[in-house]
Design a protein around this motif. Sequence first.
Motif, PDB file in Angstrom:
ATOM      1  N   ALA B  62       0.822  -1.228   0.000  1.00  0.00           N
ATOM      2  CA  ALA B  62       0.000   0.000   0.000  1.00  0.00           C
ATOM      3  C   ALA B  62       0.847   1.265   0.000  1.00  0.00           C
ATOM      4  CB  ALA B  62      -0.927   0.008   1.207  1.00  0.00           C
ATOM      5  N   GLY B  63       2.169   1.104  -0.021  1.00  0.00           N
ATOM      6  CA  GLY B  63       3.037   2.274   0.074  1.00  0.00           C
ATOM      7  C   GLY B  63       3.520   2.447   1.502  1.00  0.00           C
ATOM      8  N   GLY B  64       4.643   3.129   1.646  1.00  0.00           N
ATOM      9  CA  GLY B  64       5.263   3.298   2.956  1.00  0.00           C
ATOM     10  C   GLY B  64       4.453   4.226   3.854  1.00  0.00           C
ATOM     11  N   ARG B  65       4.735   4.114   5.135  1.00  0.00           N
ATOM     12  CA  ARG B  65       4.062   4.896   6.166  1.00  0.00           C
ATOM     13  C   ARG B  65       4.211   6.402   5.926  1.00  0.00           C
ATOM     14  NH1 ARG B  65       3.213   2.808  11.697  1.00  0.00           N
ATOM     15  NH2 ARG B  65       3.756   0.817  10.750  1.00  0.00           N
ATOM     16  N   ALA B  66       5.408   6.841   5.539  1.00  0.00           N
ATOM     17  CA  ALA B  66       5.654   8.279   5.386  1.00  0.00           C
ATOM     18  C   ALA B  66       4.785   8.866   4.274  1.00  0.00           C
ATOM     19  CB  ALA B  66       7.134   8.527   5.076  1.00  0.00           C
ATOM     20  N   LEU B  67       4.709   8.162   3.163  1.00  0.00           N
ATOM     21  CA  LEU B  67       3.883   8.654   2.053  1.00  0.00           C
ATOM     22  C   LEU B  67       2.408   8.645   2.433  1.00  0.00           C
ATOM     23  CD1 LEU B  67       3.196   9.571  -0.768  1.00  0.00           C
ATOM     24  CD2 LEU B  67       3.579   7.238  -1.598  1.00  0.00           C
ATOM     25  N   ARG B  68       1.968   7.576   3.074  1.00  0.00           N
ATOM     26  CA  ARG B  68       0.542   7.501   3.409  1.00  0.00           C
ATOM     27  C   ARG B  68       0.159   8.562   4.441  1.00  0.00           C
ATOM     28  NH1 ARG B  68      -0.412   3.127   5.838  1.00  0.00           N
ATOM     29  NH2 ARG B  68       1.628   2.143   5.800  1.00  0.00           N
ATOM     30  N   ALA B  69       1.065   8.806   5.388  1.00  0.00           N
ATOM     31  CA  ALA B  69       0.785   9.850   6.392  1.00  0.00           C
ATOM     32  C   ALA B  69       0.774  11.227   5.733  1.00  0.00           C
ATOM     33  CB  ALA B  69       1.832   9.787   7.506  1.00  0.00           C
ATOM     34  N   ALA B  70       1.694  11.467   4.813  1.00  0.00           N
ATOM     35  CA  ALA B  70       1.738  12.768   4.134  1.00  0.00           C
ATOM     36  C   ALA B  70       0.478  12.977   3.300  1.00  0.00           C
ATOM     37  CB  ALA B  70       2.984  12.858   3.246  1.00  0.00           C
ATOM     38  N   ALA B  71       0.028  11.922   2.617  1.00  0.00           N
ATOM     39  CA  ALA B  71      -1.197  12.048   1.816  1.00  0.00           C
ATOM     40  C   ALA B  71      -2.394  12.302   2.732  1.00  0.00           C
ATOM     41  CB  ALA B  71      -1.412  10.786   0.980  1.00  0.00           C
ATOM     42  N   ALA B  72      -2.423  11.633   3.887  1.00  0.00           N
ATOM     43  CA  ALA B  72      -3.525  11.858   4.830  1.00  0.00           C
ATOM     44  C   ALA B  72      -3.519  13.313   5.295  1.00  0.00           C
ATOM     45  CB  ALA B  72      -3.411  10.901   6.019  1.00  0.00           C
ATOM     46  N   GLY B  73      -2.325  13.860   5.528  1.00  0.00           N
ATOM     47  CA  GLY B  73      -2.219  15.274   5.922  1.00  0.00           C
ATOM     48  C   GLY B  73      -2.706  16.204   4.819  1.00  0.00           C
ATOM     49  N   TYR B  74      -2.337  15.891   3.579  1.00  0.00           N
ATOM     50  CA  TYR B  74      -2.807  16.664   2.423  1.00  0.00           C
ATOM     51  C   TYR B  74      -4.327  16.722   2.427  1.00  0.00           C
ATOM     52  CZ  TYR B  74      -4.034  17.383  -2.534  1.00  0.00           C
ATOM     53  OH  TYR B  74      -4.596  17.826  -3.699  1.00  0.00           O
ATOM     54  N   TRP B  75      -4.966  15.566   2.636  1.00  0.00           N
ATOM     55  CA  TRP B  75      -6.439  15.531   2.614  1.00  0.00           C
ATOM     56  C   TRP B  75      -7.013  16.237   3.847  1.00  0.00           C
ATOM     57  CZ3 TRP B  75      -5.247  10.394   0.139  1.00  0.00           C
ATOM     58  CH2 TRP B  75      -5.583  10.402  -1.231  1.00  0.00           C
ATOM     59  N   GLU B  76      -6.353  16.072   4.975  1.00  0.00           N
ATOM     60  CA  GLU B  76      -6.861  16.730   6.186  1.00  0.00           C
ATOM     61  C   GLU B  76      -6.922  18.243   5.981  1.00  0.00           C
ATOM     62  OE1 GLU B  76      -5.058  15.568   9.854  1.00  0.00           O
ATOM     63  OE2 GLU B  76      -6.851  16.355  10.856  1.00  0.00           O
ATOM     64  N   ARG B  77      -5.911  18.824   5.339  1.00  0.00           N
ATOM     65  CA  ARG B  77      -5.910  20.270   5.092  1.00  0.00           C
ATOM     66  C   ARG B  77      -7.022  20.683   4.132  1.00  0.00           C
ATOM     67  NH1 ARG B  77      -0.591  18.915   5.647  1.00  0.00           N
ATOM     68  NH2 ARG B  77      -0.189  18.628   3.430  1.00  0.00           N
ATOM     69  N   ARG B  78      -7.690  19.718   3.532  1.00  0.00           N
ATOM     70  CA  ARG B  78      -8.808  20.013   2.617  1.00  0.00           C
ATOM     71  C   ARG B  78     -10.134  19.522   3.182  1.00  0.00           C
ATOM     72  NH1 ARG B  78      -4.137  19.985   0.569  1.00  0.00           N
ATOM     73  NH2 ARG B  78      -3.599  21.141  -1.339  1.00  0.00           N
ATOM     74  N   GLY B  79     -10.156  19.339   4.509  1.00  0.00           N
ATOM     75  CA  GLY B  79     -11.411  18.940   5.154  1.00  0.00           C
ATOM     76  C   GLY B  79     -11.762  17.478   4.951  1.00  0.00           C
ATOM     77  N   LEU B  80     -10.761  16.677   4.560  1.00  0.00           N
ATOM     78  CA  LEU B  80     -11.022  15.269   4.265  1.00  0.00           C
ATOM     79  C   LEU B  80     -10.089  14.366   5.072  1.00  0.00           C
ATOM     80  CD1 LEU B  80     -11.351  15.552   0.340  1.00  0.00           C
ATOM     81  CD2 LEU B  80     -13.229  15.195   1.967  1.00  0.00           C
ATOM     82  N   GLY B  81      -9.928  14.703   6.357  1.00  0.00           N
ATOM     83  CA  GLY B  81      -9.031  13.922   7.215  1.00  0.00           C
ATOM     84  C   GLY B  81      -9.313  12.427   7.130  1.00  0.00           C
ATOM     85  N   ILE B  82      -8.261  11.641   7.214  1.00  0.00           N
ATOM     86  CA  ILE B  82      -8.409  10.180   7.063  1.00  0.00           C
ATOM     87  C   ILE B  82      -7.266   9.482   7.792  1.00  0.00           C
ATOM     88  CG2 ILE B  82      -7.061  10.010   4.899  1.00  0.00           C
ATOM     89  CD1 ILE B  82     -10.326   8.082   5.562  1.00  0.00           C
ATOM     90  N   ASP B  83      -7.548   8.298   8.300  1.00  0.00           N
ATOM     91  CA  ASP B  83      -6.533   7.425   8.879  1.00  0.00           C
ATOM     92  C   ASP B  83      -5.554   7.002   7.763  1.00  0.00           C
ATOM     93  OD1 ASP B  83      -5.106   5.230   9.779  1.00  0.00           O
ATOM     94  OD2 ASP B  83      -6.847   4.224  10.664  1.00  0.00           O
ATOM     95  N   PRO B  84      -4.236   7.224   7.955  1.00  0.00           N
ATOM     96  CA  PRO B  84      -3.267   6.825   6.918  1.00  0.00           C
ATOM     97  C   PRO B  84      -3.380   5.343   6.562  1.00  0.00           C
ATOM     98  CG  PRO B  84      -2.180   8.149   8.603  1.00  0.00           C
ATOM     99  CD  PRO B  84      -3.577   7.893   9.098  1.00  0.00           C
ATOM    100  N   GLY B  85      -3.947   4.550   7.455  1.00  0.00           N
ATOM    101  CA  GLY B  85      -4.157   3.130   7.178  1.00  0.00           C
ATOM    102  C   GLY B  85      -5.172   2.897   6.068  1.00  0.00           C
ATOM    103  N   LEU B  86      -5.937   3.931   5.745  1.00  0.00           N
ATOM    104  CA  LEU B  86      -6.921   3.814   4.661  1.00  0.00           C
ATOM    105  C   LEU B  86      -6.445   4.482   3.375  1.00  0.00           C
ATOM    106  CD1 LEU B  86     -10.141   4.177   6.805  1.00  0.00           C
ATOM    107  CD2 LEU B  86      -9.530   2.210   5.381  1.00  0.00           C
TER     108      LEU B  86
END
Lengths: 432, 432
Positions: B62-86
């Motif tokens: 599914a990709g490394g933890r760092a990338l998934r966490a960064a993508a989750a942060g990207y979405w969170e800043r757009r009102g779409l917060g999500i668990d990096p596990g998803l």
Amino acid sequence: MRESTPVPMSATLAADEALARRRRAGERVLSMASGEIGLAVHPALRERLAAAAGEGAYGPVAGGRALRAAAAGYWERRGLGIDPGLVVAGPGSKPLLFALLLALGGDVVVPVPSWVSYAAQARLVGARPIPVPIVPGQGGVPDPERLREAVAEARAAGLDPRSVVVTVPDNPTGTVASPDTVRRLASAARELDLVVVSDEIYRDLVYDTSAPAESPALHASERTVVTTGLTKNLAVGGWRTGVARLPDSDIGRALHTRLVSVASQVWSSPPAPVQTAAAYAFGEPPEITEHVAASRRLHEAVARAVAGRFTAAGAALAPVRATCYLYPDFEPLRDRLARAHGVHDGDGLARFLSERHGIGVLPASAFGEPGPTLRIRAATSRLYGDTDEQRTAALAAADPLGLPWVREAVEQVGGALSDLVRSTVRPLSPQS
Amino acid sequence: MRESTPVPMSATLAADEALARRRRAGERVLSMASGEIGLAVHPALRERLAAAAGEGAYGPVAGGRALRAAAAGYWERRGLGIDPGLVVAGPGSKPLLFALLLALGGDVVVPVPSWVSYAAQARLVGARPIPVPIVPGQGGVPDPERLREAVAEARAAGLDPRSVVVTVPDNPTGTVASPDTVRRLASAARELDLVVVSDEIYRDLVYDTSAPAESPALHASERTVVTTGLTKNLAVGGWRTGVARLPDSDIGRALHTRLVSVASQVWSSPPAPVQTAAAYAFGEPPEITEHVAASRRLHEAVARAVAGRFTAAGAALAPVRATCYLYPDFEPLRDRLARAHGVHDGDGLARFLSERHGIGVLPASAFGEPGPTLRIRAATSRLYGDTDEQRTAALAAADPLGLPWVREAVEQVGGALSDLVRSTVRPLSPQS
């Protein structure tokens, strides 16, 4: 109605991730589940990738001219010269194999045992994998006589076999089919009008370089697709790069058109910076061929040492001639394993080694074998060390088994096997 | 029997390769066929990739933890917060969309017009694309009322629609569906039990940042998958990196399991060194957000200038609000084009512009429109220059249209359109 695909997670990757979780939780685990090569990226290769970091454009779907020409040169040096226009690069040989199945259509013959993803990929695209056993000791190639029977039966039953997958050298058995077997397979494929998909990713990991693996492309040149990549030779599985060599024939040209179309809809193009580094590697400058030769010697030394532990424990094992895979058969110990540990099949064997000894291996069932098969596949490529320093030292060592961490890993396997074949029954409890 | 897939080559990639061949042959061609962003890789991004060149291991599917966490942060800043596990990363958002179709099963609703690959991918996996027209001027979202009708009809006819694809902001129209339309689509999807696959790769390219695109994930949060990547924001299409955000619900978790399994069998993992650079980019440090903002302003200036040429020529065009795509409608000029040039449809328009003026565009038929539709899609993202120096100057310019090469490219389009709408008939012969 098209059902949502009941696709299993790749057994190797699933096992790898499970072992990584246990390791992070502080357990001492030995990963022999996946064949990922535990070696550092060669510095020259690393530099080529770094220098290509500014390449951001897609480029051609089939991969850039430089990579395709380099891959054609690689094959030419192995007696398989080809027009670079018939080379297709992709983000790994796995996606190429998948796209080939889509481009070929119909159903596909797979050897038993064979790599975990051939049959899974076939099911994913709605094809039916048609299993055909190998000639014992000659892994990766369906027994040509049984292939004829199986294809005739399949066609009579309304299936539509159009291709046959072979793996030379073989995963999971670490053996190399003989030139005669490969020749007979190629004849049978021609007679049955099957395209041969020859996965040759382990080609450069045959220990005895005076007896290289025979490609079916030499014998059924008009209908054989060859795939390879850098994952096994150069330990850059994470870079995702692979190449396919399509036959120079009407079959090959038609398949090329369809394969490139599929690639354009599924992945667009292989990663651009990686292509540049891969072109350098497929050009085989001396520092790269020396590196591959060193890794081949390391695989041989460690795989043979571990193989010795399996045979010492009483398992049967065809002589390993290539790769870093062992596929021992515990059938001679069936009664003893059942009595001592309640172990009746490959799954039980894998569970025993994992739960009791922290050693991850894959059961025979992952390779398409029938349930009771008392075999496991053990990959020895993660035994070279826990750090890049250790791994690089192992690669450089004249006697890698003299290195304490390598010896210790081999002994851990030996110890687990001694425990396994101990004839007295002991309670199942974790031991360090 | 499973037929070999009659899959067409991706229209954008095919057109791009054809134009590149003409350019190599010495022709002066203007590529407006594909939406590849003609800008250099940002130096900081390049450095991150170069520094990661030693990363050769697969890492998690599914990709490394760092990338998934960064993508989750990207979405969170757009009102779409999500668990990096998803979050699931892949080698491009295109392969992720393809794998989602495999994981979802069933048939899929696609807007008309829509990106060339949705319907092609669906056919490739044996699904039937169910076309539903957009609300005019609100591209990328199937008209919710017509969606209800189409799904009811499809189900009555034995099809099995399970998902609906939306594109916000939209390719090919360069428009952004209104929040109300997105909300109504989300309601309809819930009512019809469809998973929404929301392709938001153009999200950061809405010109008016005070009116961002509305994601259906805000309104049908339990059933909306969002995909994005770095291809459009940061012009690294050739790096092949994309991420999917799965819903935090039973639907989402079940889909996550299936999606990761499909990924494990099709591509193993996203390219490792690219993941490290992508994690940095999704972290959105100031130099990256400024770069994206500058590219957004450049797209706006050039797209609006070219749009002006189309409307001046008499084509109808919904106001372009995002991306670098224009989708002009020549219906008001139908009689004149037929009389003057024998042009009756989008294909004829594209042929005229290509053969007579060396301008590559795509016909409406590539986006699933009916044959007679007199529209083309013109992408303006390759008009920034022929060299990295020119492109970087365009990015930095307060008035990119003041740069001679940009102005010249826009004038080339204007000149071709003047020739097209000229009312007198002239012989069709190449002109420079």
